[in-house]
Design an enzyme around this catalytic site. Structure first.
Site, PDB file in Angstrom:
ATOM      1  N   LEU A 106      12.814   4.208  14.391  1.00  0.00           N
ATOM      2  CA  LEU A 106      11.971   4.784  15.453  1.00  0.00           C
ATOM      3  C   LEU A 106      11.575   6.238  15.156  1.00  0.00           C
ATOM      4  CD1 LEU A 106      13.717   3.260  18.603  1.00  0.00           C
ATOM      5  CD2 LEU A 106      11.511   2.578  17.614  1.00  0.00           C
ATOM      6  N   TYR A 115       4.661  13.201  -1.001  1.00  0.00           N
ATOM      7  CA  TYR A 115       4.647  11.817  -0.474  1.00  0.00           C
ATOM      8  C   TYR A 115       4.266  10.852  -1.592  1.00  0.00           C
ATOM      9  CZ  TYR A 115       2.533   7.591   1.282  1.00  0.00           C
ATOM     10  OH  TYR A 115       2.175   6.279   1.451  1.00  0.00           O
ATOM     11  N   SER A 160       1.192   2.343  -2.546  1.00  0.00           N
ATOM     12  CA  SER A 160      -0.031   2.966  -2.029  1.00  0.00           C
ATOM     13  C   SER A 160      -0.955   3.373  -3.164  1.00  0.00           C
ATOM     14  CB  SER A 160       0.338   4.208  -1.218  1.00  0.00           C
ATOM     15  OG  SER A 160      -0.786   5.038  -1.008  1.00  0.00           O
ATOM     16  N   ASP A 176      -8.601  16.012  -1.867  1.00  0.00           N
ATOM     17  CA  ASP A 176      -9.307  14.750  -1.621  1.00  0.00           C
ATOM     18  C   ASP A 176     -10.059  14.277  -2.855  1.00  0.00           C
ATOM     19  OD1 ASP A 176      -8.541  14.243   0.916  1.00  0.00           O
ATOM     20  OD2 ASP A 176     -10.355  14.947   1.887  1.00  0.00           O
ATOM     21  N   PHE A 179      -4.893   0.438   0.005  1.00  0.00           N
ATOM     22  CA  PHE A 179      -5.899   1.490   0.010  1.00  0.00           C
ATOM     23  C   PHE A 179      -5.884   2.128   1.407  1.00  0.00           C
ATOM     24  CE2 PHE A 179      -7.743   1.796  -4.216  1.00  0.00           C
ATOM     25  CZ  PHE A 179      -6.851   0.946  -4.834  1.00  0.00           C
ATOM     26  N   PRO A 234      -8.777  20.122   0.558  1.00  0.00           N
ATOM     27  CA  PRO A 234      -8.164  20.209  -0.777  1.00  0.00           C
ATOM     28  C   PRO A 234      -7.384  18.934  -1.104  1.00  0.00           C
ATOM     29  CG  PRO A 234      -7.766  22.232   0.456  1.00  0.00           C
ATOM     30  CD  PRO A 234      -8.402  21.266   1.420  1.00  0.00           C
ATOM     31  N   PHE A 261       8.832  -1.612   4.177  1.00  0.00           N
ATOM     32  CA  PHE A 261       7.789  -0.702   4.663  1.00  0.00           C
ATOM     33  C   PHE A 261       8.344   0.690   4.980  1.00  0.00           C
ATOM     34  CE2 PHE A 261       4.312  -3.581   5.260  1.00  0.00           C
ATOM     35  CZ  PHE A 261       4.829  -4.789   5.711  1.00  0.00           C
ATOM     36  N   PHE A 306     -14.788  16.300   6.376  1.00  0.00           N
ATOM     37  CA  PHE A 306     -14.341  17.162   5.267  1.00  0.00           C
ATOM     38  C   PHE A 306     -15.200  16.924   4.020  1.00  0.00           C
ATOM     39  CE2 PHE A 306     -11.129  18.757   7.757  1.00  0.00           C
ATOM     40  CZ  PHE A 306     -10.110  17.867   8.085  1.00  0.00           C
ATOM     41  N   LYS A 354       6.428   7.674  -3.596  1.00  0.00           N
ATOM     42  CA  LYS A 354       5.965   6.294  -3.861  1.00  0.00           C
ATOM     43  C   LYS A 354       6.047   6.003  -5.369  1.00  0.00           C
ATOM     44  CE  LYS A 354       4.852   4.659   0.211  1.00  0.00           C
ATOM     45  NZ  LYS A 354       5.629   3.561   0.833  1.00  0.00           N
TER      46      LYS A 354
HETATM   47  C1  WQD Z   1     -10.185   9.415   4.458  1.00  0.00           C
HETATM   48  C2  WQD Z   1     -11.481  10.209   4.294  1.00  0.00           C
HETATM   49  C3  WQD Z   1     -11.121  12.572   4.264  1.00  0.00           C
HETATM   50  C4  WQD Z   1      -9.781  13.067   8.369  1.00  0.00           C
HETATM   51  C5  WQD Z   1      -4.543   8.726   2.990  1.00  0.00           C
HETATM   52  C6  WQD Z   1      -3.320   8.995   2.210  1.00  0.00           C
HETATM   53  C7  WQD Z   1      -3.005   7.821   1.321  1.00  0.00           C
HETATM   54  C8  WQD Z   1      -2.980   6.534   2.115  1.00  0.00           C
HETATM   55  C9  WQD Z   1      -4.261   6.351   2.894  1.00  0.00           C
HETATM   56  C10 WQD Z   1      -0.679   6.053   2.647  1.00  0.00           C
HETATM   57  C11 WQD Z   1     -11.320  11.391   3.344  1.00  0.00           C
HETATM   58  C12 WQD Z   1     -11.961  12.171   5.474  1.00  0.00           C
HETATM   59  C13 WQD Z   1     -10.216  12.509   7.172  1.00  0.00           C
HETATM   60  C14 WQD Z   1     -10.652  13.907   9.110  1.00  0.00           C
HETATM   61  C15 WQD Z   1     -12.352  13.575   7.450  1.00  0.00           C
HETATM   62  N1  WQD Z   1      -1.901   6.494   3.011  1.00  0.00           N
HETATM   63  N2  WQD Z   1     -11.472  12.765   6.727  1.00  0.00           N
HETATM   64  N3  WQD Z   1     -11.910  14.121   8.619  1.00  0.00           N
HETATM   65  O1  WQD Z   1      -6.837  10.815   2.379  1.00  0.00           O
HETATM   66  O2  WQD Z   1      -8.073   8.680   1.716  1.00  0.00           O
HETATM   67  O3  WQD Z   1      -5.626   8.603   2.137  1.00  0.00           O
HETATM   68  O4  WQD Z   1      -4.399   7.522   3.727  1.00  0.00           O
HETATM   69  O5  WQD Z   1      -0.322   5.604   1.619  1.00  0.00           O
HETATM   70  O6  WQD Z   1      -1.745   8.059   0.777  1.00  0.00           O
HETATM   71  O7  WQD Z   1      -3.576  10.110   1.384  1.00  0.00           O
HETATM   72  O8  WQD Z   1      -7.205   8.924   4.039  1.00  0.00           O
HETATM   73  O9  WQD Z   1      -7.922   8.885   6.371  1.00  0.00           O
HETATM   74  O10 WQD Z   1      -6.859  11.013   5.472  1.00  0.00           O
HETATM   75  O11 WQD Z   1      -9.158  10.380   4.746  1.00  0.00           O
HETATM   76  O12 WQD Z   1     -13.487  13.791   7.011  1.00  0.00           O
HETATM   77  O13 WQD Z   1     -10.310  14.450  10.193  1.00  0.00           O
HETATM   78  O14 WQD Z   1     -11.821  10.771   5.563  1.00  0.00           O
HETATM   79  O15 WQD Z   1     -11.607  13.788   3.706  1.00  0.00           O
HETATM   80  O16 WQD Z   1     -12.528  11.558   2.637  1.00  0.00           O
HETATM   81  P1  WQD Z   1      -7.007   9.343   2.504  1.00  0.00           P
HETATM   82  P2  WQD Z   1      -7.733   9.829   5.247  1.00  0.00           P
END
Ligand code: WQD
Length: 349
Positions: free
Chosen positions: A38, A156, A132, A304, A185, A302, A88, A225, A160
């Site tokens: 939890l 993180y 992941s 991304d 993904f 940063p 998980f 972003f 993994k």
């Molecule tokens: C997706 C897109 C952001 C928030 C993450 C983890 C990865 C996996 C999947 C666990 C990006 C954009 C996001 C916002 C935005 N998780 N964005 N405004 O970074 O692809 O992956 O989740 O395993 O490990 O890193 O996912 O949803 O954070 O971002 O524009 O407020 O949305 O820049 O392009 P991400 P995300």
């Protein structure tokens, strides 16, 4: 694909992907024992799962337990015989992991060591692991295949990757281990009933929970972003996959481990193989919800990637699995969940 008579142990079973997977395991005839500490979920999830399980609710059991609790895990494994573990449980916030690396390594990596030792002690060597796409870091090319270089870029992501490396070493040391590393993904969406979905704790880091909260009026606007990426509309591209497709992928993975004696340790991407931009996801959610999502174009975040999407051939070949839902289904189901439970699971029943 039947799991009749099979008994599955699920860690993190009250989490977003875990809870949906448990229900789909029941649909395929399995019995399930799930644990959760939890730390990133709520007791109310269990109530919703029982409601959705209907007459199969007696086929699942929930025990509050931490994967680092060797004694607690040993007691569970002493009292029940499992055919496979789906693992998980783990902390998963990229940003938080930068601030709290020690907690992430202890919980994610050390917890998995304890789980594996308890499994081995009880002669259970079938594992489906929640990995992941983050293990690919900033990919050099897309679609990303399982042979792509592995380079995590956050604590993180490194937890993994280190867990994957541990699984690979175990499989080399003992050929009886059958391990599938499922590299998700971007999981989004919710149960089609609208009675189960993702409940992010605190301010969402991920795109879709944030969009959802803007649509609900809980956040003023979304920051997009980056809008100068070399993509069709300038915003970053990701492979968003429905949580129900992920759940089915885990069932296929369990069947694969149970029927493949020489499996060893194999990575498999779970994605749709299609990329969608941030602006496309905003539009899809607006269409699904009928609500405008206020947003502002701001600087890149940063770390991304420009564009990430999966090569899906391995999943099709090895699991006989491919995704079914598209981003419109994902947004429709997510909005059904959000509009029915705008406060998520926070408030007890
Ligand atoms: C997706 C897109 C952001 C928030 C993450 C983890 C990865 C996996 C999947 C666990 C990006 C954009 C996001 C916002 C935005 N998780 N964005 N405004 O970074 O692809 O992956 O989740 O395993 O490990 O890193 O996912 O949803 O954070 O971002 O524009 O407020 O949305 O820049 O392009 P991400 P995300």
């Amino acid at each position: 694909m039947s799991l009749a008579g099979k008994n599955i142990f699920v860690t993190g079973g009250l989490g977003f992907i875990g809870s949906h997977t448990v229900l789909v395991l029941l649909d395929h005839g399995a019995t399930v024992t799930l644990i959760d500490n939890l730390s990133n979920s709520f007791p109310r999830v269990w109530e919703h799962m029982k409601k959705l399980a209907g007459d199969k609710a007696d086929k699942m059991k929930y025990i509050e337990c931490d994967i680092n609790d060797r004694e607690g895990l040993t007691k569970i494994f002493d009292e029940d015989k499992f055919d496979c573990v789906i693992h998980f449980a783990g902390f998963k916030a990229v940003g938080e992991s930068v601030d709290k690396p020690l907690e992430y390594y202890y919980n994610n990596f050390c917890g998995t060591v304890v789980l594996l030792e308890v499994m081995r002690k009880h002669g259970l060597k079938n594992m489906v692991f929640s990995s992941s796409c983050t293990v690919y870091g900033l990919p050099e090319e897309v679609p990303i295949t399982e042979a792509a270089p592995l380079k995590a870029i956050s604590p993180y992501g490194r937890t993994k990757l280190f867990q994957e490396d541990m699984f690979r070493d175990i499989a080399v040391s003992d050929k009886d281990w059958r391990i599938l590393l499922l590299r998700y993904f971007n999981p989004i969406g919710a149960h089609p009933s609208g009675d189960l979905g993702e409940h992010p704790v605190g301010i969402p880091n991920n795109l879709m929970p944030y969009i959802q909260q803007v649509a609900l009026g809980q956040r003023e606007f979304l920051r997009v972003f980056g809008h100068d990426y070399p993509t069709p509309d300038g915003t970053a591209v990701r492979d968003y996959i429905h949580v129900m497709d992920l759940a089915e992928g885990h069932v296929s993975a369990v069947v694969k481990t149970l029927n493949t004696p020489d499996l060893g340790c194999t990575p498999i991407n779970l994605g749709t193989g299609k990329g969608s931009s941030v602006l496309e996801m905003i539009s899809a959610f607006e269409a699904a919800s009928g609500v405008k999502v206020a947003h502002k174009l701001v600087d890149r975040r940063p770390g991304d990637s420009v564009a990430v999407w999966a090569a899906t051939e391995t999943a099709e070949k090895e699991l006989g699995w491919k995704s079914k839902y598209d981003i419109h289904d994902m947004c429709k189901h997510q909005w059904a969940w959000a509009s029915k439970y705008p406060q998520g699971f926070e408030t007890p029943l």
